[in-house]
Design an enzyme around this catalytic site. Structure first.
Site, short mmCIF file in Angstrom:
data_model
loop_
_atom_site.label_atom_id
_atom_site.label_comp_id
_atom_site.label_asym_id
_atom_site.label_seq_id
_atom_site.Cartn_x
_atom_site.Cartn_y
_atom_site.Cartn_z
N GLY A 1 0.83 -1.20 0.00
CA GLY A 1 0.00 0.00 0.00
C GLY A 1 0.86 1.25 0.00
O GLY A 1 2.06 1.19 0.29
N CYS B 1 5.39 -6.05 1.40
CA CYS B 1 5.74 -4.63 1.47
C CYS B 1 5.12 -3.98 2.71
O CYS B 1 5.55 -4.23 3.83
CB CYS B 1 5.33 -3.94 0.17
N TYR B 2 4.08 -3.15 2.55
CA TYR B 2 3.40 -2.55 3.70
C TYR B 2 2.91 -3.63 4.66
O TYR B 2 2.96 -3.46 5.88
CB TYR B 2 2.23 -1.70 3.21
N HIS C 1 7.64 -7.24 -4.05
CA HIS C 1 6.37 -7.71 -4.60
C HIS C 1 6.58 -9.00 -5.41
O HIS C 1 6.99 -8.95 -6.58
CB HIS C 1 5.75 -6.64 -5.50
N GLU D 1 4.33 -10.77 -6.61
CA GLU D 1 3.22 -10.92 -7.55
C GLU D 1 3.47 -10.28 -8.90
O GLU D 1 2.79 -10.61 -9.88
CB GLU D 1 1.93 -10.34 -6.94
N ASP E 1 -12.17 -7.00 -24.79
CA ASP E 1 -12.94 -7.05 -23.56
C ASP E 1 -14.44 -6.99 -23.83
O ASP E 1 -15.21 -7.83 -23.35
CB ASP E 1 -12.54 -5.90 -22.63
N LYS F 1 -6.49 -8.96 -18.58
CA LYS F 1 -6.62 -9.18 -20.01
C LYS F 1 -6.39 -10.65 -20.40
O LYS F 1 -7.15 -11.21 -21.19
CB LYS F 1 -5.65 -8.28 -20.76
#
Length: 507
Positions: free
Chosen positions: A54, A81-82, A163, A165, A222, A363
């Protein structure tokens, strides 16, 4: 939630990426706000809980804070992280502002590597605070190049000051596997193909059997998937698709894509509203104002379409999660990057309810969903195209002359990508018309003409991206063709900026 995981969102731009990576590991996950009621979390009985990153500091007033010790009693914790800083602070460690902030790529060194990771690893960091003192009962597994703790662990808690991810962290999935399968003893029993069945059932429950949907089609992947999904769930008689020619589409886009929609069996009506859009955009330079004008004009077009169709109660859009997270504080604490024309709800006078079945997807997940629905690959693999169209690829005011220049240049560029076998290797590629003129020499005469920027990026999900390393021969060919064939252009430049710090689009 059987065998599922919870991700508590503290405002990171990357929170949804954590759930994405978990889905790819074939485990179910949900996102909840950081301050979700403790009893609700207990009721879900998660196998593990992940605290996101965050933008806040645990030291500042108003920072998103909750009791993480209570969470640790429910399931193993992972702090990113945070999240790691919050865990460290509440378990008795010391968190302080860093003398040297760590943003972007960083190299960490493991003293005790997890899952046979290499001792040295490139990771993606984005933080201004660091853990100066690790809580009692935790050990430091890795340190950053500035000698700050980068990974800490206790029996039931893992903290990462980077991170895992994002795609720029090497072998980040291995760290998630360690938490999911070793620390939490999770099972890989959730498959992505469940998404299609779940969404179809959700749509059938959400839209009553006596009500109809207006589906806004943009020409992109999309909205194409949304239209097909709705048609499969509700039937073509209840799904009225509208494809609007805004005048801001690529060369030949309107006629080509309209034919594709009809081949897919969609109940679609093409509407030429180009004069309306271009009139309202005249002399408007600010990108945020352009986006809002386009959004409002779309609504006006939809109102006219509703009058022609008759009874319609719902509006469907192809909004994705990256649109949401850039546009609004989607879960309460994230930072707005830029607004998207299809995010933020509907005006009251439209008197329609909104359905956005792809709002929590990325996506590549949408493309996988489209494949399950039978949409051909050559349609699914088209590069993303923004809803505002070429209006945000002309830097400055939009007019027909500049649109013609940009359409011709972009057509040459995209065709060259396909001819050289590069199109499918790139996430997104397009031209930008810059608001500057430069001196050139063409046909032994002095010119003072426009500059076209070309952009090409690789990405996994659009949240982070890197520029594509073209062969020089390709760049030379494209530059020569554009400057020779497009009147009004005498210079071509290539954008070599990653995301972050830049966004993929220029506006």
């Amino acid at each position: 939630m059987q065998n599922g995981f919870l991700v508590l969102d503290f405002g990171s731009q990357y929170t949804q990426l954590i759930t994405r990576r978990l889905r790819e590991l074939n485990v179910y996950s949900e996102i909840l706000l950081f301050d979700e009621d403790l009893e609700k979390i207990r009721e879900k009985n998660p196998k593990g809980i992940i605290l996101s990153g965050g933008p806040s500091s645990v030291k500042e007033d108003g920072a998103p804070i909750r009791n993480v010790k209570e969470l640790a009693e429910i399931a193993p914790l992972m702090g990113v992280c945070y999240g790691m800083q919050l865990i460290s602070e509440q378990f008795g460690g010391v968190v302080e502002p860093a003398q040297r902030r760590e943003y972007g790529l960083n190299t960490i060194k493991w003293s005790k590597p997890l899952r046979q990771l290499p001792e040295s690893q490139n990771v993606w960091m984005s933080h201004g605070d660091v853990v100066e003192k690790v809580p009692e009962g935790f050990e430091v597994l890795a340190k950053s190049s500035f000698d700050h703790p980068a990974a800490i662990k206790s029996e039931r808690i893992l903290g990462l000051q980077f991170h895992p991810e994002v795609t720029h962290t090497e072998q980040g999935d291995e760290l998630l596997r360690h938490f999911v399968f070793e620390m939490c003893e999770g099972e890989a029993n959730w498959k992505a193909d469940h998404i299609a069945d779940a969404l179809i059932e959700e749509l059938r429950q959400k839209v009553p059997a006596d009500q109809s949907v207006l589906c806004a089609l943009s020409g992109g992947v999309d909205s194409t998937v949304v239209g097909t999904l709705l048609t499969k769930a509700l039937g073509p008689d209840r799904v009225h698709c509208v494809f609007v020619d805004t005048g801001l589409l690529r060369k030949n886009e309107f006629t080509d894509v309209l034919q594709i929609y009809k081949e897919l069996g969609l109940n679609v009506n093409g509407v030429d509203a180009s004069k309306e859009f271009l009139t309202k955009l005249a002399e408007v330079e600010d990108p945020e104002k352009k986006r809002k004008i386009i959004g409002h004009t779309f609504i006006d077009v939809f109102k006219s379409s509703i009058k022609e169709i008759g009874h319609v109660e719902w509006l469907a859009q192809g909004t994705l999660y990256p649109d949401v997270i850039e546009s609004v504080s989607a879960r309460g604490t994230s930072v707005t990057i830029k607004s998207h024309h299809n995010v933020g709800g509907l005006p009251k006078d439209l008197d329609l309810k909104l359905v956005e079945p792809l709002r929590e997807l990325f996506k590549d997940e949408v493309r996988a969903l489209g494949a399950q629905l039978g949409i051909p690959q050559h349609i699914l693999m088209r590069h993303p195209f923004p809803g505002p169209g070429l209006a945000i690829r002309i830097l400055g005011a939009v007019n027909e002359e500049d649109l013609t220049i940009l359409k011709e240049a972009d057509h040459i560029y995209v065709q060259a990508l396909k001819n050289h076998g590069l199109y499918d290797k790139i996430w997104q590629a397009f031209c930008v018309l810059l608001p500057v003129k430069t001196v050139g020499v063409q046909g032994d005469a002095r010119t003072y003409d426009r500059v076209v920027g070309i952009r090409a990026v690789t990405s996994r999900d659009g949240m982070t991206a890197d520029w594509y390393d073209f062969p020089f021969e390709f760049l030379r060919d494209v530059s020569n063709r554009i400057t020779n064939e497009v009147r009004g252009v005498n210079r071509v430049v290539y954008d070599v900026t990653s995301k972050p710090p830049g966004t993929i689009e220029w506006e």
